[in-house]
Design a protein around this motif. Sequence first.
Motif, PDB file in Angstrom:
ATOM      1  N   TRP A 108     -49.909 -35.966 -47.010  1.00 60.17           N
ATOM      2  CA  TRP A 108     -50.435 -37.324 -47.123  1.00 60.17           C
ATOM      3  C   TRP A 108     -51.609 -37.353 -48.108  1.00 60.17           C
ATOM      4  N   GLN A 109     -52.501 -36.383 -47.976  1.00 61.29           N
ATOM      5  CA  GLN A 109     -53.694 -36.333 -48.825  1.00 61.29           C
ATOM      6  C   GLN A 109     -53.344 -36.193 -50.308  1.00 61.29           C
ATOM      7  N   TYR A 110     -52.338 -35.362 -50.611  1.00 65.34           N
ATOM      8  CA  TYR A 110     -51.986 -35.073 -52.004  1.00 65.34           C
ATOM      9  C   TYR A 110     -50.692 -35.747 -52.457  1.00 65.34           C
ATOM     10  N   HIS A 111     -50.152 -36.639 -51.657  1.00 66.54           N
ATOM     11  CA  HIS A 111     -48.921 -37.373 -52.002  1.00 66.54           C
ATOM     12  C   HIS A 111     -47.751 -36.418 -52.251  1.00 66.54           C
ATOM     13  N   ILE A 112     -47.584 -35.444 -51.376  1.00 64.76           N
ATOM     14  CA  ILE A 112     -46.506 -34.461 -51.496  1.00 64.76           C
ATOM     15  C   ILE A 112     -45.405 -34.847 -50.513  1.00 64.76           C
ATOM     16  N   LYS A 113     -44.211 -35.073 -51.020  1.00 66.73           N
ATOM     17  CA  LYS A 113     -43.079 -35.405 -50.146  1.00 66.73           C
ATOM     18  C   LYS A 113     -42.251 -34.165 -49.799  1.00 66.73           C
ATOM     19  N   LEU A 156     -50.964 -33.567 -30.622  1.00 66.41           N
ATOM     20  CA  LEU A 156     -50.102 -33.226 -31.747  1.00 66.41           C
ATOM     21  C   LEU A 156     -48.626 -33.488 -31.465  1.00 66.41           C
ATOM     22  N   ASP A 157     -48.291 -33.776 -30.225  1.00 66.53           N
ATOM     23  CA  ASP A 157     -46.905 -34.097 -29.850  1.00 66.53           C
ATOM     24  C   ASP A 157     -46.646 -35.600 -29.829  1.00 66.53           C
ATOM     25  N   ASN A 158     -47.626 -36.415 -30.159  1.00 66.23           N
ATOM     26  CA  ASN A 158     -47.497 -37.857 -30.044  1.00 66.23           C
ATOM     27  C   ASN A 158     -47.596 -38.499 -31.425  1.00 66.23           C
ATOM     28  N   ALA A 159     -46.499 -39.057 -31.906  1.00 64.74           N
ATOM     29  CA  ALA A 159     -46.444 -39.647 -33.251  1.00 64.74           C
ATOM     30  C   ALA A 159     -47.411 -40.820 -33.418  1.00 64.74           C
ATOM     31  N   TYR A 160     -47.741 -41.502 -32.343  1.00 68.36           N
ATOM     32  CA  TYR A 160     -48.687 -42.621 -32.442  1.00 68.36           C
ATOM     33  C   TYR A 160     -50.015 -42.164 -33.047  1.00 68.36           C
ATOM     34  N   PHE A 161     -50.470 -40.998 -32.647  1.00 69.27           N
ATOM     35  CA  PHE A 161     -51.765 -40.488 -33.106  1.00 69.27           C
ATOM     36  C   PHE A 161     -51.717 -40.012 -34.563  1.00 69.27           C
ATOM     37  N   MET A 162     -50.525 -40.005 -35.164  1.00 65.59           N
ATOM     38  CA  MET A 162     -50.346 -39.541 -36.541  1.00 65.59           C
ATOM     39  C   MET A 162     -50.051 -40.699 -37.497  1.00 65.59           C
ATOM     40  N   GLN A 163     -50.047 -41.903 -37.035  1.00 67.62           N
ATOM     41  CA  GLN A 163     -49.639 -43.040 -37.869  1.00 67.62           C
ATOM     42  C   GLN A 163     -50.398 -43.124 -39.186  1.00 67.62           C
ATOM     43  N   SER A 164     -51.667 -42.800 -39.203  1.00 67.88           N
ATOM     44  CA  SER A 164     -52.463 -42.952 -40.427  1.00 67.88           C
ATOM     45  C   SER A 164     -52.021 -42.012 -41.548  1.00 67.88           C
ATOM     46  N   ILE A 165     -51.334 -40.920 -41.206  1.00 66.02           N
ATOM     47  CA  ILE A 165     -50.929 -39.944 -42.240  1.00 66.02           C
ATOM     48  C   ILE A 165     -49.417 -39.807 -42.375  1.00 66.02           C
ATOM     49  N   ARG A 166     -48.666 -40.664 -41.743  1.00 62.76           N
ATOM     50  CA  ARG A 166     -47.209 -40.549 -41.800  1.00 62.76           C
ATOM     51  C   ARG A 166     -46.610 -41.039 -43.123  1.00 62.76           C
ATOM     52  N   GLU A 167     -47.196 -42.051 -43.718  1.00 59.24           N
ATOM     53  CA  GLU A 167     -46.634 -42.586 -44.956  1.00 59.24           C
ATOM     54  C   GLU A 167     -47.182 -41.811 -46.146  1.00 59.24           C
ATOM     55  N   ILE A 168     -46.287 -41.139 -46.841  1.00 58.61           N
ATOM     56  CA  ILE A 168     -46.679 -40.368 -48.019  1.00 58.61           C
ATOM     57  C   ILE A 168     -46.274 -41.183 -49.239  1.00 58.61           C
ATOM     58  N   LYS A 169     -47.262 -41.657 -49.959  1.00 64.18           N
ATOM     59  CA  LYS A 169     -47.016 -42.519 -51.114  1.00 64.18           C
ATOM     60  C   LYS A 169     -46.884 -41.689 -52.382  1.00 64.18           C
ATOM     61  N   GLU A 170     -46.128 -42.232 -53.321  1.00 61.37           N
ATOM     62  CA  GLU A 170     -45.998 -41.601 -54.630  1.00 61.37           C
ATOM     63  C   GLU A 170     -47.324 -41.682 -55.363  1.00 61.37           C
ATOM     64  N   LYS A 171     -47.611 -40.673 -56.145  1.00 59.09           N
ATOM     65  CA  LYS A 171     -48.842 -40.707 -56.952  1.00 59.09           C
ATOM     66  C   LYS A 171     -48.710 -41.695 -58.077  1.00 59.09           C
TER      67      LYS A 171
END
Length: 171
Positions: A108-113, A156-171
């Motif tokens: 997510w941080q580096y836009h790596i898919k 770490l087993d709950n996807a709700y807590f990961m929502q902020s980093i789930r979408e990986i955008k193109e650079k």
Amino acid sequence: MEFKHQKGLGPDAIQKWCEELDRKPKRELTPEEGKTLFMCMINEPHYRTDKNFESLLGKWNGVAILHDRIKENHTYTIENAVLLFLGSVIDRPGIAVQYANFMQYKCWQYHIKHVDMKSFTRRILPAGLLTEDALYEMWNKQKYISEKERGLLNMLDNAYFMQSIREIKEK
């Protein structure tokens, strides 16, 4: 240790956990790990089509646990060569879970898919591997007290807590 309560955690809880983990010291590779990393790097194209790789899946090993975890819970894909390397250093399911979530954050941080050996060594963990002390400390920090269930659960087993980093955008 005092655990967090579920009601105090939001959709960026894993992001915050990963940010803290990212600030922890990393360790250098052992000579054996260095050789394994090098072999995975030079053989990366071969591992994409290696039929022997499939024999590792569906079993109880670091490669299979990490593979299944990423496939089921994360939004990035990963090269077999990276799985082989990480599988050689992962000896417990909890460690695989932590690495999978940490890689989600770095992607997510580096836009790596797609994590290949180049992105793994240059962006995901350029300074070395996570230390045992950091992994142990952070494993305990990701546990939380559930509102509905008795006892501790793994954030770490709950996807709700990961929502902020789930979408990986193109650079």
